[in-house]
Design an enzyme around this catalytic site. Structure first.
Site, PDB file in Angstrom:
ATOM      1  CG  HIS A   1      -1.788  -1.204   1.347  1.00  0.00           C
ATOM      2  ND1 HIS A   1      -2.941  -1.403   0.640  1.00  0.00           N
ATOM      3  CD2 HIS A   1      -1.606  -2.330   2.115  1.00  0.00           C
ATOM      4  CE1 HIS A   1      -3.467  -2.583   0.969  1.00  0.00           C
ATOM      5  NE2 HIS A   1      -2.663  -3.163   1.845  1.00  0.00           N
TER       6      HIS A   1
ATOM      7  CB  SER B   1      15.742  20.663 -16.926  1.00  0.00           C
ATOM      8  OG  SER B   1      14.976  21.823 -17.135  1.00  0.00           O
TER       9      SER B   1
ATOM     10  CE  LYS C   1      14.261  17.967 -12.341  1.00  0.00           C
ATOM     11  NZ  LYS C   1      13.100  18.306 -13.195  1.00  0.00           N
TER      12      LYS C   1
ATOM     13  CD  GLU D   1       9.883  11.162 -16.173  1.00  0.00           C
ATOM     14  OE1 GLU D   1       9.931  11.677 -15.058  1.00  0.00           O
ATOM     15  OE2 GLU D   1      10.168  11.771 -17.226  1.00  0.00           O
TER      16      GLU D   1
END
Length: 488
Positions: A159, A280, A286, A293
């Protein structure tokens, strides 16, 4: 330039309208099936020789022309032209340009219906092996990481909440096991659809090509399809292939999600290699998990493809309908996506660097060792229902004081319940907790190492399938089945 070939139209007074031609023409990507179409043509030429339609000289000439056409198409010397309606038209145009009327004899006894069914099956059998090799590369990366981390402790979750301490290698092998089942599904799929539709013609079977069982052996199948109508109209092999691919994508996306979480600053459990991450355009600091992704995002496309194709197939009457051509649109996009994703994902997994110290620090947080208290009480002959309540009281005691289980003292235990002795504190050591999980498939380091050994043996079977080409399969099939086919 040779005149375009049209495989139909004798009963029409005029050619198709531009709108119809544009709608009917196969997209460029469909011409990738030229290898399979030529393989089917070779087998069909053999069939026509058996039937007496081709004599030995004609057969040899056609087979030689097909061989040279395949070489020329592969090298780019021959390409489709706008008027080529599909791969069958393209290749027949080339054959007739080289052989004249003799090239037209190859069309006898077959239909585009059984040709396209055969092309798709042969192509998918090849792709099942190629995609399996890509999945095995991901498996190798997972097993490599798991083997390096058979004693690295981390928190296990249920969970999305800390649950129990586990071994990192055990967690990674859970993902490896799901992908192993996908590999086994491809091999199982291949066994189920190891049947040739060639010879079914339009739907009723051919009045000329009457030994599809022998053509099947030549093409690497073990046998011909049992029913000629089913041979040209069935697409459950496409649906099942799409399902397996979508499940591969879903399984990869579950790993991808964890990589996104673990590589975040809030977790910092893993570092991405520079060569498998991006930056980025505005924020120089970044380091983004783009492979994870993109994999996670593309899984939605693959799920959509299987859902869309099932909707296309729903309530379609027998036998062949042109709707079935949509199978390739779904298949090619799905396969192309996986062929992009798999090598990138394997590279990302192989180059991950885990912060083992931080994982070890996080492992006991969130009362992940609470179950050890309950298990210890059970070993003292306390019924588990009572042990569960006592353990809950221990956790509440710690929460009220803002401490973890590591802050418990012998005095605390006695105040909570007299059945909790100081010996119980020994059960709260991470090493002790992990070592106690010694059941088959559990997280104890010794069990994880055994799991990895069994897993590598299972993957070895999948490597054999992935490394077997259809010509090799044809050789085996010929050895095992040709004589029996001839006797029939």
């Amino acid at each position: 330039m040779p005149e375009p070939t049209q495989l139909w139209g004798g009963r029409f007074k005029s050619g198709p309208s531009e709108a119809l031609a544009n709608l009917s023409r196969s997209p460029r990507s469909y011409f990738r099936l030229y290898r399979e179409d030529i393989a089917g043509s070779r087998a069909h030429a053999t069939e026509l020789k058996r039937a007496g339609v081709l004599d030995e000289r004609e057969f040899t000439t056609i087979r030689s022309a097909l061989d040279s056409i395949e070489i020329d198409v592969r090298s780019g010397r021959e390409e489709p032209i706008p008027s080529d309606e599909d791969v069958h038209t393209f290749l027949e145009r080339l054959l007739m340009a080289r052989l004249g009327a003799l090239g037209g004899k190859l069309r006898a006894g077959r239909s585009r219906n059984d040709q396209t069914a055969n092309n798709t099956r042969l192509y998918l059998r090849r792709m099942a092996r190629e995609l399996s090799r890509g999945i095995i590369a991901v498996e190798d990366a997972l097993v490599g990481q798991a083997s390096r981390h058979t004693v690295t402790v981390m928190p296990g979750f249920t969970h999305m909440q800390p649950a129990q301490p586990i071994v990192l290698g055990h967690h990674l092998m859970a993902h490896a096991q799901s992908l192993l089942r996908d590999l086994q599904r491809f091999a199982d799929w291949d066994r189920r659809f190891d049947r040739s539709p060639l010879g079914a013609a339009a739907l009723a079977g051919s009045g000329i090509a009457r030994r599809p069982d022998e053509s099947a052996i030549e093409l690497g199948y073990s046998a011909a399809c049992e029913n000629s109508i089913d041979a040209v109209s069935a697409r459950d092999h496409v649906a099942e292939f799409l399902f397996i691919c979508s499940l591969v994508a879903v399984n990869l996306s579950r790993i991808a999600e964890e990589i996104c979480i673990w590589s975040s600053k809030q977790f910092s459990w893993v570092r991405l290699d520079d060569s498998y991450s991006t930056g980025s355009s505005i924020m120089p600091q970044k380091k983004n998990p783009d492979i994870a992704e993109l994999t996670r995002g593309m899984s939605g496309t693959l799920i959509g493809n299987i859902a869309g194709f099932l909707a296309t197939m729903k309530a379609m009457p027998l036998a062949y309908n042109r709707d079935l051509a949509e199978d390739k649109r779904c298949l090619f996009e799905t396969i192309d996506i996986l062929e992009l994703v798999l090598p990138a994902f394997a590279g990302m997994m192989a180059t991950l660097e885990f912060d083992t110290e931080k994982l070890g620090e996080e492992a006991p947080k969130g009362f992940t060792l609470a179950t050890e208290i309950a298990d210890w009480l059970v070993a003292q002959n306390v019924p588990f229902a009572e042990a569960h309540e006592i353990t809950g009281t221990v956790v509440r005691h710690c929460e009220e004081r803002g401490q973890d289980l590591s802050g418990l003292t012998a005095k605390d235990l006695q105040n909570i319940d007299p059945r909790l002795s100081e010996d119980m504190l020994n059960a709260l050591a991470l090493d002790t907790a992990l070592a106690s999980r010694t059941g088959y498939g559990a997280t104890a380091p010794a069990r994880v190492r055994e799991q990895i050994a069994r897993f590598e043996a299972a993957v070895a079977v999948c490597r054999t399938f992935a490394g077997t080409s259809l010509p090799e399969a044809a050789s085996v099939a010929a050895k095992n089945g040709l004589e029996e086919a001839r006797r029939r």
